[in-house]
Write a protein that holds these residues in place. Sequence first.
Motif, PDB file in Angstrom:
ATOM      1  N   GLN A   1       0.853  -1.183   0.000  1.00 46.06           N
ATOM      2  CA  GLN A   1       0.000   0.000   0.000  1.00 46.06           C
ATOM      3  C   GLN A   1       0.893   1.238   0.000  1.00 46.06           C
ATOM      4  OE1 GLN A   1      -3.267   0.017  -0.274  1.00 46.06           O
ATOM      5  NE2 GLN A   1      -3.558  -2.211  -0.094  1.00 46.06           N
ATOM      6  N   PRO A   2       0.473   2.313  -0.679  1.00 45.86           N
ATOM      7  CA  PRO A   2       1.335   3.508  -0.782  1.00 45.86           C
ATOM      8  C   PRO A   2       1.492   4.244   0.544  1.00 45.86           C
ATOM      9  CG  PRO A   2      -0.810   3.906  -1.812  1.00 45.86           C
ATOM     10  CD  PRO A   2      -0.778   2.455  -1.454  1.00 45.86           C
ATOM     11  N   LEU A   3       2.705   4.741   0.774  1.00 46.72           N
ATOM     12  CA  LEU A   3       3.004   5.570   1.939  1.00 46.72           C
ATOM     13  C   LEU A   3       3.081   7.030   1.514  1.00 46.72           C
ATOM     14  CD1 LEU A   3       5.878   3.485   3.613  1.00 46.72           C
ATOM     15  CD2 LEU A   3       3.426   3.366   4.099  1.00 46.72           C
ATOM     16  N   SER A   4       2.673   7.926   2.426  1.00 43.76           N
ATOM     17  CA  SER A   4       2.837   9.358   2.153  1.00 43.76           C
ATOM     18  C   SER A   4       3.981   9.933   2.975  1.00 43.76           C
ATOM     19  CB  SER A   4       1.539  10.106   2.468  1.00 43.76           C
ATOM     20  OG  SER A   4       1.164   9.916   3.816  1.00 43.76           O
ATOM     21  N   GLY A   5       4.567   9.113   3.838  1.00 41.28           N
ATOM     22  CA  GLY A   5       5.692   9.580   4.628  1.00 41.28           C
ATOM     23  C   GLY A   5       6.402   8.422   5.299  1.00 41.28           C
ATOM     24  N   GLY A   6       7.665   8.648   5.681  1.00 39.66           N
ATOM     25  CA  GLY A   6       8.416   7.631   6.405  1.00 39.66           C
ATOM     26  C   GLY A   6       9.631   7.131   5.648  1.00 39.66           C
ATOM     27  N   GLU A   7      10.524   6.488   6.394  1.00 43.34           N
ATOM     28  CA  GLU A   7      11.762   5.939   5.813  1.00 43.34           C
ATOM     29  C   GLU A   7      11.970   4.519   6.330  1.00 43.34           C
ATOM     30  OE1 GLU A   7      14.514   8.754   7.399  1.00 43.34           O
ATOM     31  OE2 GLU A   7      14.294  10.156   5.739  1.00 43.34           O
ATOM     32  N   ILE A   8      12.601   3.689   5.497  1.00 40.71           N
ATOM     33  CA  ILE A   8      12.883   2.295   5.863  1.00 40.71           C
ATOM     34  C   ILE A   8      14.377   2.052   5.736  1.00 40.71           C
ATOM     35  CG2 ILE A   8      12.516  -0.127   5.227  1.00 40.71           C
ATOM     36  CD1 ILE A   8       9.698   0.779   4.244  1.00 40.71           C
ATOM     37  N   TYR A   9      14.973   1.493   6.790  1.00 37.13           N
ATOM     38  CA  TYR A   9      16.403   1.197   6.812  1.00 37.13           C
ATOM     39  C   TYR A   9      16.607  -0.303   7.034  1.00 37.13           C
ATOM     40  CZ  TYR A   9      17.126   6.226   7.357  1.00 37.13           C
ATOM     41  OH  TYR A   9      17.132   7.591   7.155  1.00 37.13           O
ATOM     42  N   ILE A  10      17.445  -0.900   6.218  1.00 38.36           N
ATOM     43  CA  ILE A  10      17.786  -2.308   6.374  1.00 38.36           C
ATOM     44  C   ILE A  10      19.297  -2.424   6.488  1.00 38.36           C
ATOM     45  CG2 ILE A  10      17.692  -4.602   5.323  1.00 38.36           C
ATOM     46  CD1 ILE A  10      15.090  -3.674   3.927  1.00 38.36           C
ATOM     47  N   LYS A  11      19.755  -2.985   7.597  1.00 29.72           N
ATOM     48  CA  LYS A  11      21.185  -3.091   7.901  1.00 29.72           C
ATOM     49  C   LYS A  11      21.856  -1.719   7.840  1.00 29.72           C
ATOM     50  CE  LYS A  11      21.249  -7.762   6.014  1.00 29.72           C
ATOM     51  NZ  LYS A  11      21.654  -8.626   4.900  1.00 29.72           N
ATOM     52  N   GLY A  12      21.135  -0.713   8.353  1.00 30.03           N
ATOM     53  CA  GLY A  12      21.683   0.636   8.434  1.00 30.03           C
ATOM     54  C   GLY A  12      21.602   1.438   7.158  1.00 30.03           C
ATOM     55  N   ARG A  13      21.110   0.849   6.082  1.00 27.45           N
ATOM     56  CA  ARG A  13      21.064   1.539   4.789  1.00 27.45           C
ATOM     57  C   ARG A  13      19.618   1.864   4.431  1.00 27.45           C
ATOM     58  NH1 ARG A  13      20.460  -0.557  -0.257  1.00 27.45           N
ATOM     59  NH2 ARG A  13      20.585  -2.672   0.613  1.00 27.45           N
ATOM     60  N   LYS A  14      19.392   3.119   4.049  1.00 23.95           N
ATOM     61  CA  LYS A  14      18.057   3.539   3.657  1.00 23.95           C
ATOM     62  C   LYS A  14      17.687   2.897   2.322  1.00 23.95           C
ATOM     63  CE  LYS A  14      15.214   7.663   2.833  1.00 23.95           C
ATOM     64  NZ  LYS A  14      15.216   9.141   2.771  1.00 23.95           N
ATOM     65  N   VAL A  15      16.479   2.314   2.257  1.00 23.75           N
ATOM     66  CA  VAL A  15      16.047   1.670   1.013  1.00 23.75           C
ATOM     67  C   VAL A  15      14.723   2.277   0.568  1.00 23.75           C
ATOM     68  CG1 VAL A  15      17.225  -0.499   1.523  1.00 23.75           C
ATOM     69  CG2 VAL A  15      14.851  -0.204   2.245  1.00 23.75           C
ATOM     70  N   LYS A  16      14.548   2.307  -0.758  1.00 29.31           N
ATOM     71  CA  LYS A  16      13.298   2.799  -1.327  1.00 29.31           C
ATOM     72  C   LYS A  16      12.420   1.599  -1.643  1.00 29.31           C
ATOM     73  CE  LYS A  16      11.283   5.557  -5.019  1.00 29.31           C
ATOM     74  NZ  LYS A  16      11.488   6.197  -6.329  1.00 29.31           N
ATOM     75  N   VAL A  17      11.186   1.635  -1.140  1.00 30.61           N
ATOM     76  CA  VAL A  17      10.265   0.515  -1.359  1.00 30.61           C
ATOM     77  C   VAL A  17       9.053   1.025  -2.124  1.00 30.61           C
ATOM     78  CG1 VAL A  17       8.856  -1.262  -0.280  1.00 30.61           C
ATOM     79  CG2 VAL A  17      11.035  -0.603   0.764  1.00 30.61           C
ATOM     80  N   SER A  18       8.989   0.680  -3.409  1.00 28.95           N
ATOM     81  CA  SER A  18       7.844   1.053  -4.243  1.00 28.95           C
ATOM     82  C   SER A  18       6.896  -0.117  -4.446  1.00 28.95           C
ATOM     83  CB  SER A  18       8.326   1.554  -5.612  1.00 28.95           C
ATOM     84  OG  SER A  18       9.188   2.656  -5.450  1.00 28.95           O
ATOM     85  N   SER A  19       7.418  -1.334  -4.238  1.00 25.92           N
ATOM     86  CA  SER A  19       6.606  -2.525  -4.427  1.00 25.92           C
ATOM     87  C   SER A  19       7.188  -3.639  -3.563  1.00 25.92           C
ATOM     88  CB  SER A  19       6.623  -2.956  -5.889  1.00 25.92           C
ATOM     89  OG  SER A  19       7.897  -3.478  -6.224  1.00 25.92           O
ATOM     90  N   PRO A  20       6.447  -4.722  -3.327  1.00 18.15           N
ATOM     91  CA  PRO A  20       6.986  -5.840  -2.547  1.00 18.15           C
ATOM     92  C   PRO A  20       8.294  -6.383  -3.111  1.00 18.15           C
ATOM     93  CG  PRO A  20       4.612  -6.087  -2.759  1.00 18.15           C
ATOM     94  CD  PRO A  20       4.998  -4.927  -3.629  1.00 18.15           C
ATOM     95  N   ARG A  21       8.446  -6.355  -4.425  1.00 19.61           N
ATOM     96  CA  ARG A  21       9.675  -6.876  -5.038  1.00 19.61           C
ATOM     97  C   ARG A  21      10.916  -6.156  -4.492  1.00 19.61           C
ATOM     98  NH1 ARG A  21       9.309  -6.830 -11.289  1.00 19.61           N
ATOM     99  NH2 ARG A  21       7.745  -8.386 -10.770  1.00 19.61           N
TER     100      ARG A  21
END
Length: 497
Positions: A304-324
């Motif tokens: 589902q689309p986000l309008s705000g927030g950040e996701i970090y995996i192993k300390g690195r910021k990642v962009k998530v546009s889809s489950p893939r």
Amino acid sequence: MEYVLEMKNISKTFPGVVALDHVQLQVKPGEVHALMGENGAGKSTLMKILMGIYTRDPGGEILFDGKPYHAANPKEAMDTGIAMIHQELNPILDMTVYENIFVGRELRKNGLVDKKAEIEAAQKLIEECGLHVSPRETLRNLTVAQCQLIEIIKAISINAKVIIMDEPTAAITEREVELLFGHIRRLTEKGVAIIYISHRMAEIFSICDRVSVYRDGQYIGTDTTANLDETQLIKMMVGREITDVYPKLEVDVGEVIFEAKNIVRADQKVKNVSLAVRRGEILGIGGLVGAGRSELVEGIFGMQPLSGGEIYIKGRKVKVSSPRDIIKEGVALITEDRKVTGLNLSGSVNDNIAMVAIKKLLTHGLYNRAKALSASQEYIEKLHIKTPSGNQIVGNLSGGNQQKVVIAKWLLNEPDVIILDEPTRGIDVAAKRDIYLLLGDLVRQGKAVIMISSEIPELMGICDRIAVMCEGNYSGEVKREEFSQERIMTLASAIKV
């Protein structure tokens, strides 16, 4: 007449599987009779024979109201006075509440459907059930819990003498459970018999008068709940004692491996929620139904689309546009609804397990079927999936074994972070313990686990920390040494100021 329903020497065989082997069931008018057993014990198969969904093998006998009974289909069963609320709901989403309640048995006036009478009757039933929805509302706009209650209302409305309830509380709140129990008591006072299937022990001892236990397709025995305790009932179900229902391994917790900061969903179902989980840790997410727990992980996972927030995996910021995108980063999501978003029900066990990890099963760019079959067999054994073979169609397995196939599918992809949404819903006590042991094994390997559950004892039993949500907001966190049901419910009921 002592029994309203008697099922004697009932057998059912599927290709390669004896689902029922000369089992029996005797139900008295006005009682709540529990059916208990592990997933695959035969409970649902027995009820589907009663409802005319399956045909029993030759032999055996069914008596209803003292007379020989046979239903060729569910409509014949309902016309006779037997109704069933299925664990996997099948509402007609594009029809209204009142249309769903009266589908197949419409109220008529002068040969035409009497819409006004249906709406009035539906409104009365809805009010009696304490549900706050309009009879004209389309089911697509309702929550899972509301759809569950509409199914219960439908069963009540046919004035059945026997109502089968298969995991009726799996998707409803504690308040709605109390309302349901109130209705069950009113029905039994009128002489209606309830056949109650649930894996929640507290419910069995709270609402049920007697319990019949089945194991591996065989009838084990019947007794009153007053004569049994939880330990005795578990032993009847699994054939052995299970003293440690929530096995918790001591694991060294490492660095933060996954972090979601200030997550806001575009539809505002999640508002500014943050959480982090470390290697070797099981983080629980608690809250009431509708708190936004599933909505949070669906947003994080790119569903589902986000309008705000950040996701970090192993300390690195990642962009998530889809489950893939997030799957590539080593994150898995085992969703709440295995039938809709977790499995290909018409596919085999082997094909479902291989679904996510296709790239790992290639040799020189081609799908290596032998490698896939070997991997599938490894997880069938590791997760104790009850299936005649890996070629069995997943739709033919019990709910608990289907859930294990979903978990196997994701584990084959070797994720570092595993998110599980209600992973033990509708699963028996032994299968639950298998999953808890598996989660302990995963965190011992250095993986991180995030688990959503509506069962507070489960969260307290296996989690290191519990983050609690309320109305789409983060409400607070409880550490293991501070766990208490009261503390968690306080956070779940009102946003902490």
